[in-house]
Write a protein that holds these residues in place. Structure first.
Motif, PDB file in Angstrom:
ATOM      1  N   ILE A 139       0.852  -1.186   0.000  1.00 20.03           N
ATOM      2  CA  ILE A 139       0.000   0.000   0.000  1.00 20.03           C
ATOM      3  C   ILE A 139       0.886   1.233   0.000  1.00 20.03           C
ATOM      4  N   ALA A 140       0.543   2.200  -0.838  1.00 21.30           N
ATOM      5  CA  ALA A 140       1.237   3.485  -0.879  1.00 21.30           C
ATOM      6  C   ALA A 140       0.218   4.578  -0.648  1.00 21.30           C
ATOM      7  N   GLU A 141       0.635   5.614   0.059  1.00 19.87           N
ATOM      8  CA  GLU A 141      -0.264   6.733   0.365  1.00 19.87           C
ATOM      9  C   GLU A 141       0.492   8.031   0.131  1.00 19.87           C
ATOM     10  N   GLY A 142      -0.213   9.020  -0.420  1.00 21.47           N
ATOM     11  CA  GLY A 142       0.417  10.309  -0.656  1.00 21.47           C
ATOM     12  C   GLY A 142      -0.598  11.423  -0.730  1.00 21.47           C
ATOM     13  N   PHE A 143      -0.084  12.640  -0.883  1.00 17.12           N
ATOM     14  CA  PHE A 143      -0.924  13.834  -0.975  1.00 17.12           C
ATOM     15  C   PHE A 143      -0.359  14.716  -2.066  1.00 17.12           C
ATOM     16  N   ASP A 144      -1.212  15.135  -2.996  1.00 16.68           N
ATOM     17  CA  ASP A 144      -0.808  16.053  -4.055  1.00 16.68           C
ATOM     18  C   ASP A 144      -1.235  17.452  -3.644  1.00 16.68           C
ATOM     19  N   GLU A 145      -0.260  18.259  -3.219  1.00 12.38           N
ATOM     20  CA  GLU A 145      -0.570  19.605  -2.734  1.00 12.38           C
ATOM     21  C   GLU A 145      -1.103  20.511  -3.839  1.00 12.38           C
ATOM     22  N   ALA A 146      -0.645  20.323  -5.069  1.00  7.34           N
ATOM     23  CA  ALA A 146      -1.092  21.165  -6.175  1.00  7.34           C
ATOM     24  C   ALA A 146      -2.583  21.006  -6.450  1.00  7.34           C
ATOM     25  N   HIS A 147      -3.118  19.782  -6.269  1.00  8.79           N
ATOM     26  CA  HIS A 147      -4.527  19.508  -6.548  1.00  8.79           C
ATOM     27  C   HIS A 147      -5.337  19.268  -5.281  1.00  8.79           C
ATOM     28  N   LEU A 148      -4.690  19.319  -4.121  1.00 11.82           N
ATOM     29  CA  LEU A 148      -5.343  19.066  -2.824  1.00 11.82           C
ATOM     30  C   LEU A 148      -6.075  17.728  -2.827  1.00 11.82           C
ATOM     31  N   VAL A 149      -5.355  16.675  -3.216  1.00 15.38           N
ATOM     32  CA  VAL A 149      -5.923  15.343  -3.339  1.00 15.38           C
ATOM     33  C   VAL A 149      -5.094  14.348  -2.531  1.00 15.38           C
ATOM     34  N   TRP A 150      -5.778  13.585  -1.667  1.00 15.15           N
ATOM     35  CA  TRP A 150      -5.145  12.457  -0.988  1.00 15.15           C
ATOM     36  C   TRP A 150      -5.330  11.240  -1.876  1.00 15.15           C
ATOM     37  N   TRP A 151      -4.366  10.342  -1.889  1.00 14.98           N
ATOM     38  CA  TRP A 151      -4.514   9.124  -2.682  1.00 14.98           C
ATOM     39  C   TRP A 151      -3.905   7.946  -1.938  1.00 14.98           C
ATOM     40  N   VAL A 152      -4.523   6.781  -2.150  1.00 16.82           N
ATOM     41  CA  VAL A 152      -4.025   5.522  -1.609  1.00 16.82           C
ATOM     42  C   VAL A 152      -4.074   4.506  -2.747  1.00 16.82           C
ATOM     43  N   GLN A 153      -2.987   3.760  -2.913  1.00 18.75           N
ATOM     44  CA  GLN A 153      -2.936   2.690  -3.900  1.00 18.75           C
ATOM     45  C   GLN A 153      -2.634   1.393  -3.171  1.00 18.75           C
ATOM     46  N   ALA A 154      -3.283   0.324  -3.578  1.00 20.29           N
ATOM     47  CA  ALA A 154      -3.008  -1.008  -3.035  1.00 20.29           C
ATOM     48  C   ALA A 154      -2.817  -1.948  -4.217  1.00 20.29           C
ATOM     49  N   TRP A 155      -1.865  -2.852  -4.100  1.00 19.36           N
ATOM     50  CA  TRP A 155      -1.618  -3.808  -5.160  1.00 19.36           C
ATOM     51  C   TRP A 155      -1.092  -5.103  -4.568  1.00 19.36           C
TER      52      TRP A 155
END
Length: 116
Positions: A46-62
């Motif tokens: 699982i990876a988690e991050g935040f894109d400050e330019a778009h104000l979007v949190w994201w989580v990826q699982a594989w």
């Protein structure tokens, strides 16, 4: 498909930079997003991050197969993710154990439980 390639045979993707082409209404960008947290539970990563330019949190699982191929990619945007391990306690009863929760998003986003 989202942030990571559909297949990857280079092992863990903790170091893999990702492009921002998946944001609705945004132009493709050369700016890379880098995960803030990467964790693994057996074959699931699982990876988690935040894109400050778009104000979007994201989580990826594989899931990573025994030969290093990434499959079953799931992507969640502006969603709090809780990973739960299910185990059979009795023939007709299951036990749930929380093993990871999103750390970057706030309580204003919807929640999702990912059972492994």
């Amino acid at each position: 498909m989202g942030l990571w390639p559909k297949t990857w045979s280079g092992g863990s993707m903790a170091h893999y930079a990702i492009s921002t082409t998946w944001f609705p209404g945004s132009l493709p960008s050369s700016k890379a997003l880098v995960p803030k947290h990467v964790v693994g539970f057996g074959p699931v990563e699982i990876a988690e991050g935040f894109d400050e330019a778009h104000l979007v949190w994201w989580v990826q699982a594989w899931t990573v197969t025994a030969d290093g191929l990434i499959t079953q990619v799931k992507e969640h945007v502006n969603t709090s993710v809780t990973v739960t391990r299910l185990s059979q306690v009795l023939p007709n009863a299951s036990k749930c154990q929380c093993i990871w929760q999103s750390k970057l998003c706030d309580e204003s986003v919807p929640g999702l439980i990912l059972a492994i």
